[in-house]
Structure formats: C-alpha cells, structure tokens
Design an enzyme around this catalytic site. Sequence first.
Site, PDB file in Angstrom:
ATOM      1  CB  CYS A  71       0.252  32.340 -34.704  1.00 51.95           C
ATOM      2  SG  CYS A  71      -1.082  31.542 -33.807  1.00 51.95           S
ATOM      3  CD  GLN A 115     -26.056  24.597  12.612  1.00 53.19           C
ATOM      4  OE1 GLN A 115     -25.853  23.666  13.401  1.00 53.19           O
ATOM      5  NE2 GLN A 115     -27.139  24.697  11.894  1.00 53.19           N
ATOM      6  CD  GLU A 116     -22.494  24.722  19.611  1.00 55.84           C
ATOM      7  OE1 GLU A 116     -22.924  24.659  20.763  1.00 55.84           O
ATOM      8  OE2 GLU A 116     -21.652  23.924  19.151  1.00 55.84           O
ATOM      9  CB  CYS A 147      -5.582  33.879 -33.463  1.00 54.50           C
ATOM     10  SG  CYS A 147      -4.677  32.376 -33.098  1.00 54.50           S
ATOM     11  CB  CYS A 194      -4.211  32.379 -36.891  1.00 52.70           C
ATOM     12  SG  CYS A 194      -3.099  33.621 -36.218  1.00 52.70           S
ATOM     13  CD  GLU A 221      13.133  25.345  12.899  1.00 48.43           C
ATOM     14  OE1 GLU A 221      12.616  26.108  12.060  1.00 48.43           O
ATOM     15  OE2 GLU A 221      13.702  25.735  13.928  1.00 48.43           O
ATOM     16  CE1 TYR A 268      15.845  33.771  15.368  1.00 51.45           C
ATOM     17  CE2 TYR A 268      15.724  34.973  13.289  1.00 51.45           C
ATOM     18  CZ  TYR A 268      16.392  34.666  14.451  1.00 51.45           C
ATOM     19  OH  TYR A 268      17.611  35.245  14.699  1.00 51.45           O
ATOM     20  CB  CYS A 300      -0.697  34.859 -31.761  1.00 54.89           C
ATOM     21  SG  CYS A 300      -1.841  35.138 -33.131  1.00 54.89           S
ATOM     22  CD  GLU A 329       8.661  30.846   4.262  1.00 53.28           C
ATOM     23  OE1 GLU A 329       9.292  31.484   5.131  1.00 53.28           O
ATOM     24  OE2 GLU A 329       9.063  30.685   3.102  1.00 53.28           O
ATOM     25  CG  ASP A 332       8.798  26.658  -1.735  1.00 58.46           C
ATOM     26  OD1 ASP A 332       9.338  27.783  -1.654  1.00 58.46           O
ATOM     27  OD2 ASP A 332       8.729  26.008  -2.780  1.00 58.46           O
ATOM     28  CE  LYS A 357      16.259  25.570  -2.145  1.00 60.82           C
ATOM     29  NZ  LYS A 357      16.172  26.916  -2.426  1.00 60.82           N
ATOM     30  CB  SER A 417      18.510  34.885   2.940  1.00 63.17           C
ATOM     31  OG  SER A 417      19.790  35.197   2.498  1.00 63.17           O
ATOM     32  CE  LYS A 452      15.095  27.425   2.493  1.00 67.13           C
ATOM     33  NZ  LYS A 452      14.174  27.952   1.544  1.00 67.13           N
TER      34      LYS A 452
HETATM   35  S1  IVH Z   1      14.934  30.584   9.649  1.00 70.25           S
HETATM   36  C1  IVH Z   1      18.107  33.722  10.244  1.00 70.25           C
HETATM   37  N1  IVH Z   1      13.362  28.499   9.383  1.00 70.25           N
HETATM   38  O1  IVH Z   1      13.813  30.139   4.072  1.00 70.25           O
HETATM   39  C2  IVH Z   1      17.167  32.605  10.036  1.00 70.25           C
HETATM   40  N2  IVH Z   1      13.590  29.969   7.528  1.00 70.25           N
HETATM   41  O2  IVH Z   1      16.721  31.719   3.118  1.00 70.25           O
HETATM   42  C3  IVH Z   1      15.987  33.014   9.275  1.00 70.25           C
HETATM   43  N3  IVH Z   1      12.210  29.372   5.594  1.00 70.25           N
HETATM   44  O3  IVH Z   1      13.828  33.611   4.146  1.00 70.25           O
HETATM   45  C4  IVH Z   1      15.173  31.978   8.671  1.00 70.25           C
HETATM   46  N4  IVH Z   1      11.280  27.585   6.499  1.00 70.25           N
HETATM   47  O4  IVH Z   1      11.578  32.460   4.268  1.00 70.25           O
HETATM   48  C5  IVH Z   1      13.879  29.596   8.782  1.00 70.25           C
HETATM   49  N5  IVH Z   1      11.968  26.649   9.312  1.00 70.25           N
HETATM   50  C6  IVH Z   1      12.474  27.730   8.719  1.00 70.25           C
HETATM   51  C7  IVH Z   1      12.130  28.099   7.408  1.00 70.25           C
HETATM   52  C8  IVH Z   1      12.720  29.228   6.844  1.00 70.25           C
HETATM   53  C9  IVH Z   1      11.339  28.364   5.421  1.00 70.25           C
HETATM   54  C10 IVH Z   1      12.546  30.369   4.569  1.00 70.25           C
HETATM   55  C11 IVH Z   1      12.529  31.791   5.037  1.00 70.25           C
HETATM   56  C12 IVH Z   1      13.902  32.351   4.736  1.00 70.25           C
HETATM   57  C13 IVH Z   1      14.448  31.350   3.775  1.00 70.25           C
HETATM   58  C14 IVH Z   1      15.929  31.140   4.032  1.00 70.25           C
END
Ligand code: IVH
Length: 691
Positions: A424, A32-33, A448, A427, A111, A225, A442, A172, A115, A311, A80, A113
């Site tokens: 389909c 509220q504040e 349908c 129908c 770290e 980064y 369809c 991200e 998504d 991954k 990437s 990753k």
């Molecule tokens: S570092 C040069 N750190 O993963 C290093 N990427 O293909 C640049 N991603 O396109 C990325 N978590 O979208 C980094 N902790 C993280 C990440 C991260 C997700 C994604 C990012 C990048 C893809 C790597």
Amino acid sequence: MDEKERILQLRDELHQHNYRYYVENAPVISDQEFDFLMHELQDLEARHPELFDANSPTQRVGSDLGNEFETVVHTRPMLSLGNTYNREEVADFWQRVSEGLMGAPFQICCELKFDGLSISLHYEEGRLVRAVTRGDGVQGDDVTANVRTIRSIPLQLPKGGDWPRQFEIRGEVLMPWSSFDRLNKEREEAGEPLFANPRNAASGTLKSKNSSTVAGRGLDAYLYYLLGEGIPGDGHYQNLEAARRWGFQISKNMKLVDTLEGVFQYIDYWDVERHNLPVATDGVVLKVNSLAQQKSLGMTAKSPRWAIAYKFKAEQAETTLRQVVYQVGRTGAVTPVANMDPVQLAGTQVRRATLHNADVMASLDLHVGDRVLVEKGGEIIPKIVGKSTLQAPPLRESLENDGIEKLPQKGSGEETSIHFVERCPVCGSKLVRYEGEAAHYCPNDTGCPPLILGRIEHFISRKAMNITSLGPETVDDYFSRGLIHDAADLYELREEQLADPLASDNKGVRKILSSIAESKEVPFERVLFAIGIRFVGEIAAKTLARYYGSMDKVAEASKESLMQINGIGEVIASSVVQYFANPANRTFVERLRNYGLKMELGDSQRQAQSDKLEGQSVVISGVFQHHSRDEYKALIEQHGGKNVGSISAKTSFVLAGENMGPAKLEKAQKLGIRIMSEDEFLEIIGNEGGF
Ligand code: IVH
C-alpha cells in the site's frame, strides 16, 4: 360530480400536465398549481382505497417496499444490432440492403443511438401494463414498478387516441447528464463509490429494489421502436410520429434519408452536435423505414438485416507517459493512475488517466516515456487504451552513412518498465486480492488513513448512525487535525475543540455535536451495520441483529452457527468471525458501548419473538404491500419458522403477495398447500414485527 368522478378527472388532467412538463418541456400550469391538484388527488385516493390504481399519477413517487423482479419471457425477442465503425462498413450495409431489396428504392430512418439500457413497454387499452428489461434478449426482468416512476413514460394514453388496443413500444432508459452529475455529487459527499457513466447509473437505478429511490434519480426515456398488430402504418418513422402524438417521448432528431450521402451527413453532423445533447449517445442507428421491406430483409440469428448501428469513435489523443501513481480509495481499493504530458482531449486538458487495475496495466506493458493513446469514451475519467504505434518523434542522434536514422532501442535502459505495486503506497501493508475481484486492496482498515476515513464516513452515513450534519470534508478536517482517529472518537468531541474562535456563533458545531449525541438512540441493527463489517450490508445486519439479539452474541457466534441463518452465506459468516477476531475491532466496539450506543435489540423488538411458527416451513412468493421480502424472511425466523425456496409436500404454507408466480400457485394447489395472504400472516404472528 362525486368523488369517484373527480378522482378520474384529476388523474386525466395530471397525466396531461405531466406530459406537457416532462415530454414537451412546455407546462401550461405552474408547479404550485400542479402540486395543488396532486394533493387533492392524494387526499381523495386516501379516502377511496377501493379505487387504487397503480397507474395513477400519485404512484410516480414509487414506494419503499422491496421490489422483486420476476423473469418474463419477451413476446418477441429483443435483438441487438450489428455494429459498424467506419464509412466503408456503412456503405456495405447500404449495398446489402439495396441488393436484398433487388434494387427497389428505399428510405433509411437515421436516429441517435442512446446510451442507456433498452426497455420494452407493453400497453393494453392505453394503459402501461408491463415494463421489461432486455435481459438476455429472450427473457428479462419485470421492472414495471420502477418504470412507473419515470415521468416521461406515459402511464395512461389520452383517451380516444388512435393507438392500438394492445402494442409494445421499445426504447432506452437513460440518465440525463444533469441527473448523473447531481447523483455523483451526492455520492461523493456521502463517500459512496461514483458511477463511471450515465449508462451504469441508469442501469443500477432501474434495477434498484426500491422504486422510491428510482423516482428520485431523474431517469428519462426515449422510445424508438413500435411493435404489434394494428400499428398505424408501413413507415417506421411515421409510426414513431404517431407514438409521439399518443404521449411518448420520441427523439426530435430522427431523419429520413434516401441516399448514402444523406446517411453520412447525418453521421458527421451528430458526431459533433451530440456533445450538446442533454443525454449520452454513442452512435447512430440506421433503419430501413418500410416495415414491409424490413420483413422481406429479415433477420440473422442475432440481429435484423434491416438495421445497423454506427458507433462514434471515442475521442483519442496521444501523449507521453511520465509516471504511474497509486490511489488508495476509501474501500482500500488501489487504482493505478498515469501522469502524462498534458494533452487536449474532448475539449479539456488531460494529464491523468486511469489504468484501472493490475491486469489492465500488465496487458498494456507500459514503460516510462512510452507514447500512449488516451481515450475519453462514455466514462468521465479518461483511460489509457494502448501504446501508440507511432513512436515518439525520433531524436536525430546520428546519421549513418546509409542514411537510416537510429531510434532509441526498447530495453536500452532509456525506458523503465512499470509493475503494479505490492504494498500500500500510503501505509506500506502488503496488498491483497480477493477472489473474483479485479482490484487489489489494502487490508489495513484500522491503520491506513483513507480506509479509516472510509469507515468513519460509512459509520455516519444516513442508513447507519445518521450523523449527516457531519460531511466528509469536516471528517477529513477533524482527522487531519488529529481530533479523531476512528469513529468512536466522535463521541469524545467537545465544543471548545471544534469552535472557530473567529466565528460569532458556533451553531454549526453545536448541530454536529447534538446529532452525534442523538445517534446514541439509533437501534442496534443499525449500529451493527455502522461498525463496517465487510460484506455485512443493511439487510444482513438486520438479520443478524434479529437472530442473535445482541452484539455480544454476534461476536461469539461461530461460522457454522452464522451459516445456519437464512440469508447469511459463507462469505458474510467468515467476515463476521474475522472482524471479531481482531482485537482492535473488539476494543472499538467496547468503546462504542461505553459511550452509550445500543448493543442489543430494544424491548419492542424482543417481544416480537415467539415460537408461533415453530417447525413450519414457509415459502414466500409475490410482491408485498406491508414489508419487504427480506423483512418477511426475518419475521418468519423470529417466530420460529423456516423460510424455504421451493414448494414441496413438506411446505406448511405459502405466504403470498400480489402476482404470485403461476407455476408456484399451480404447484401449491396441486399439493393442497395453504396459501396465506399478507394480512392473515401478520395477524397470526401478532403483527409485532417491529419494522
Ligand atoms: S433499435 C431491432 N434504435 O442499441 C432493433 N436501438 O444493439 C432494436 N439503442 O439494444 C434496436 N438507441 O438498447 C434502436 N435509436 C435506437 C437506439 C437503440 C439506442 C440501443 C438499444 C439496443 C442497442 C443495439
């Protein structure tokens, strides 16, 4: 304190409260504040338009004005990462780094990753000045207006911090599970297609043309980064800690390790624990911590040698395929769905999985009775990814003298090969496949049931006839009770048909009936959108309504005439012609007319037409305050002008908003072409756009 000072003070305070709430999850004032301070700031800013600031906390709500994304070349390419999928590949990475650094000790920053989709943020003098999507890594879209609505991204860093005057920070943009679930629930209720996973939802949202839509979707961001001259030190981890102090949301789950064993422990821990995080993650990122060491390791053409992604394996389970059934969606798309023996997967029992479409199904070459691998990756619906290499547990049919077991042979008749349906399943119509689309549809949209329901849901949706007191379940109910067969039947509904004899009052029913009655006032352009001509979205409907002025004229229009209109291509033109060639559609529209729906433009919209821009060709450039780009296009046409894409000697004038592209500006100046502001333009046409 004068009002100007108070504005600046409120902005500072609200930036801080915003950070405490969205980044630290530890607010120090009540909601509220917070609202109270925000209102005070809004009022003051309204009185002082000269103090407008796109980075003010009041701007987090976004705007309805159409965004246009300019392409921007990244200051430094957004590379990437190489992917790894198992321990050996991670160990190889460790080895390569170690050799590359000639045996010197090093630390790895582990770290999560995230998504989502990567974003590059630029800050100057502590202010967010630009936010750009990754795009192709070399150039991306400028999505600053949308990013400003993400509350965990600071618009203004706290004064006096040790941040460099100019820097870039990448991270991200994500949609947390809670926002994702809420969004999909809303979409389900509105009969709109669901997002398959939070990544798609985040990416669709960030590219939305409308920043107020983005503001309402609950996006979040983690930064990982920091780049630029003058960043604090040599340690990547330490730099991110500094960025956290400046107000950025940095994951608390980073960890510095100095052994390969430490890396494996991090991976193993998060492979399990990630399921308890509020956002989706699909792996771990490993980065050499020292920037000097990063530099000495360098890059390959596509990715740095100092970092790698690991991954997580999508969770898989093996089971037996029993049957394939086909679901017909509300758009008519037919999806093959596998029924399987129940199996535990990622904490739930799974007995159905999607097979996506005919092509995917064919590539899997399935038979009833096959052992199949089911996977739950980022998607909420499990999918079949292949057949198991291990065959079904063999039946001990007979033992030959040589002791070799006989397995049932493929093609022995025990397995039935599965092929995509041609008709389909609801129908019986022959399915069609539109060019460039993976799904079969369809085509029977007037006969349908799922398609009819889809059309009714579209008809009543907010941007169409706005009969929102009628939810999809009620529509289903009326349809299955035979009270309605199409959207026009809604206007025939009577209270005694709908009233529940057991209910004490039928307020709900009366509300539905009154919102149906009110919908008769909805302007023609939305009626044109509501009737559901394939490919005719909101904007095309508006354009057609304004160009032709009435339903009759649209219905009579030839493909050639339609295609002359700016913004109407061959696909839309053919679809309009096809729609009105179908007698069932014509009857439907006639019935709507008889119930009193608007079939032509209102007087005020008509008056807006003139020949003030007769013979003029106009180029539109930049970002506008009062109307969207498409609205300006329509206005130009409404007043007899023509909108053209590029500047030439023949251009009459450029309608320029903010941030007009520099190349266009230069060309216009070279050719001596007039550059007209939004306000001047609206004055010339009499500002009777009717939007
Ligand atoms: S570092 C040069 N750190 O993963 C290093 N990427 O293909 C640049 N991603 O396109 C990325 N978590 O979208 C980094 N902790 C993280 C990440 C991260 C997700 C994604 C990012 C990048 C893809 C790597």
